[in-house]
Write an enzyme that holds these catalytic residues in place. Sequence first.
Site, PDB file in Angstrom:
ATOM      1  N   PRO A 259       6.271   8.258  -5.263  1.00  0.00           N
ATOM      2  CA  PRO A 259       5.832   9.410  -6.089  1.00  0.00           C
ATOM      3  C   PRO A 259       6.584   9.331  -7.420  1.00  0.00           C
ATOM      4  O   PRO A 259       7.733   9.106  -7.556  1.00  0.00           O
ATOM      5  CB  PRO A 259       6.407  10.942  -5.542  1.00  0.00           C
ATOM      6  CG  PRO A 259       6.478  10.384  -3.937  1.00  0.00           C
ATOM      7  CD  PRO A 259       6.726   8.932  -4.154  1.00  0.00           C
TER       8      PRO A 259
ATOM      9  N   LYS B 258      21.258   3.805  -2.518  1.00  0.00           N
ATOM     10  CA  LYS B 258      21.945   2.689  -3.020  1.00  0.00           C
ATOM     11  C   LYS B 258      23.012   2.168  -2.559  1.00  0.00           C
ATOM     12  O   LYS B 258      24.181   2.903  -2.035  1.00  0.00           O
ATOM     13  CB  LYS B 258      22.166   2.968  -4.735  1.00  0.00           C
ATOM     14  CG  LYS B 258      20.901   3.484  -5.146  1.00  0.00           C
ATOM     15  CD  LYS B 258      21.106   3.682  -6.687  1.00  0.00           C
ATOM     16  CE  LYS B 258      19.958   4.945  -7.120  1.00  0.00           C
ATOM     17  NZ  LYS B 258      20.364   6.300  -6.933  1.00  0.00           N
TER      18      LYS B 258
ATOM     19  N   TYR C 264      27.406   8.935  -4.488  1.00  0.00           N
ATOM     20  CA  TYR C 264      27.376  10.223  -5.133  1.00  0.00           C
ATOM     21  C   TYR C 264      28.105  11.204  -4.444  1.00  0.00           C
ATOM     22  O   TYR C 264      28.248  12.371  -4.559  1.00  0.00           O
ATOM     23  CB  TYR C 264      25.826  10.550  -5.233  1.00  0.00           C
ATOM     24  CG  TYR C 264      24.992   9.967  -6.209  1.00  0.00           C
ATOM     25  CD1 TYR C 264      25.697   9.140  -7.182  1.00  0.00           C
ATOM     26  CD2 TYR C 264      23.672  10.097  -5.918  1.00  0.00           C
ATOM     27  CE1 TYR C 264      24.792   8.349  -8.047  1.00  0.00           C
ATOM     28  CE2 TYR C 264      23.047   9.359  -6.914  1.00  0.00           C
ATOM     29  CZ  TYR C 264      23.333   8.445  -7.832  1.00  0.00           C
ATOM     30  OH  TYR C 264      22.644   7.695  -8.617  1.00  0.00           O
TER      31      TYR C 264
ATOM     32  N   ASP D 210      16.396  10.993  -4.760  1.00  0.00           N
ATOM     33  CA  ASP D 210      17.013   9.663  -5.028  1.00  0.00           C
ATOM     34  C   ASP D 210      18.461  10.004  -5.055  1.00  0.00           C
ATOM     35  O   ASP D 210      19.157  10.958  -5.338  1.00  0.00           O
ATOM     36  CB  ASP D 210      16.647   9.458  -6.568  1.00  0.00           C
ATOM     37  CG  ASP D 210      17.413   8.234  -6.958  1.00  0.00           C
ATOM     38  OD1 ASP D 210      16.973   7.102  -6.610  1.00  0.00           O
ATOM     39  OD2 ASP D 210      18.507   8.203  -7.351  1.00  0.00           O
TER      40      ASP D 210
ATOM     41  N   GLY E 206      16.572  13.873  -8.682  1.00  0.00           N
ATOM     42  CA  GLY E 206      17.967  13.055  -9.017  1.00  0.00           C
ATOM     43  C   GLY E 206      19.172  14.057  -8.237  1.00  0.00           C
ATOM     44  O   GLY E 206      19.191  15.034  -8.321  1.00  0.00           O
TER      45      GLY E 206
ATOM     46  N   HIS F 235      23.023  -0.985  -6.307  1.00  0.00           N
ATOM     47  CA  HIS F 235      23.373   0.262  -7.297  1.00  0.00           C
ATOM     48  C   HIS F 235      23.836  -0.543  -8.793  1.00  0.00           C
ATOM     49  O   HIS F 235      23.411  -0.088  -9.803  1.00  0.00           O
ATOM     50  CB  HIS F 235      24.473   0.906  -6.976  1.00  0.00           C
ATOM     51  CG  HIS F 235      24.417   2.429  -7.591  1.00  0.00           C
ATOM     52  ND1 HIS F 235      24.922   3.520  -6.889  1.00  0.00           N
ATOM     53  CD2 HIS F 235      24.106   2.717  -8.615  1.00  0.00           C
ATOM     54  CE1 HIS F 235      24.828   4.617  -7.530  1.00  0.00           C
ATOM     55  NE2 HIS F 235      24.051   4.158  -8.785  1.00  0.00           N
TER      56      HIS F 235
ATOM     57  N   GLY G 255       0.862  -1.257   0.057  1.00  0.00           N
ATOM     58  CA  GLY G 255      -0.069   0.019   0.002  1.00  0.00           C
ATOM     59  C   GLY G 255       0.744   1.132  -0.100  1.00  0.00           C
ATOM     60  O   GLY G 255       0.327   2.384  -0.317  1.00  0.00           O
TER      61      GLY G 255
ATOM     62  N   GLY H 288      10.849  12.212  -8.715  1.00  0.00           N
ATOM     63  CA  GLY H 288      11.725  12.308  -7.634  1.00  0.00           C
ATOM     64  C   GLY H 288      12.969  13.177  -8.125  1.00  0.00           C
ATOM     65  O   GLY H 288      13.201  13.363  -9.346  1.00  0.00           O
TER      66      GLY H 288
END
Length: 317
Positions: free
Chosen positions: A13, A77, A48, A43, A18, A110, A9, A16
């Site tokens: 969205p 990730k 990163y 995200d 990035g 990833h 449930g 998102g």
Amino acid sequence: MKTYPFSNGDQIPALGLGTWKSEPGEVYKAIRTAISLGYRHIDCAYIYQNESEIGAALSDAIMTGEVNREELWITSKLWNTHHRKNDVKECLNMTLEALQLDYLDLYLIHWPVAHQKDVIFPQEGKQLVSLNEIPLEDTWAGMEEVHDSGLVRHIGVSNFSAKKIAKVNESASKKIEVNQVELHPLLQQKDLLDFCKKEEIILTAYSPLGSRDRIPQMKAQDEPDLFEIPTIKAIAENHNCSPAQVLIAWAVNRDTVVIPKSTNEARLKQNLEAAEISLSLEEMEQIGQLDRKYRYVTGAFFALPGSDYTLTNLWDE
Ligand code: A2P
């Protein structure tokens, strides 16, 4: 904002933000601006190298009462250094600490690629570890553990082919719920989209705008420019919007999640608004004709001589 349901449930969205290539020094402001504009899905990824600045922004946005944790959808990730089953939690904990969160909404493997634990980015083949030595099924078992412990609400993968998903799912006690891959009109991956729909896997589009801000070493010489494709430009004119907005609307209209990156306020706003643009069937069909299986992110950095990885076995095509 359109959302897609999970079997329990929960709703992700469709659009998102990035954060790959969002530079430290500017990503704090980008996240605060995005949240104030109405973004609720961010995200992230360990690799990163900007998660602590994102964490500061999330924490400040929550502390000032602008948004609460439950309203946000945060994805991150697992990096390739932590593919052994018992290492998954260590990488996740570094992400949770940096993001100043006690759980993630979604955690993804990833890449279907493993490194030696001390090698963040491999320069030579021997720094990679074969999937025979660390099978993706073992990594997935580690993902199931962090899910069962409540640290992450949903688990999935990124850069996986249908073949790899099917193999992992064969022995999984909790099935893959999301696959995040490169998707845009020049790389439409229709077979993968159909496979994911059938398996009730949500497909997320990365590099939806062609990731023009990649470092030069990651770029081909004559890369196509998605914004300059005549069909995209014509549809943009029809809707009185930008080509970037057409690309985002196309992704949402074909029922994928899409995560365009921006650190610029006007473009953040534009991208968020694009999720509400409805393209006609005819326009969707016109864009459907543009596929040419073109990858901006080729994965060549993993196909190193002396390793088991090749572009063929990376993408299974
Ligand atoms: P910026 O961050 O300065 O806005 P992708 O999401 O495919 O990785 O693409 C990200 C690149 O696209 C970045 O260079 C980003 O620049 C740029 N970009 C993001 N949104 C837009 C937009 N609406 N119009 C033009 N360029 C955009």
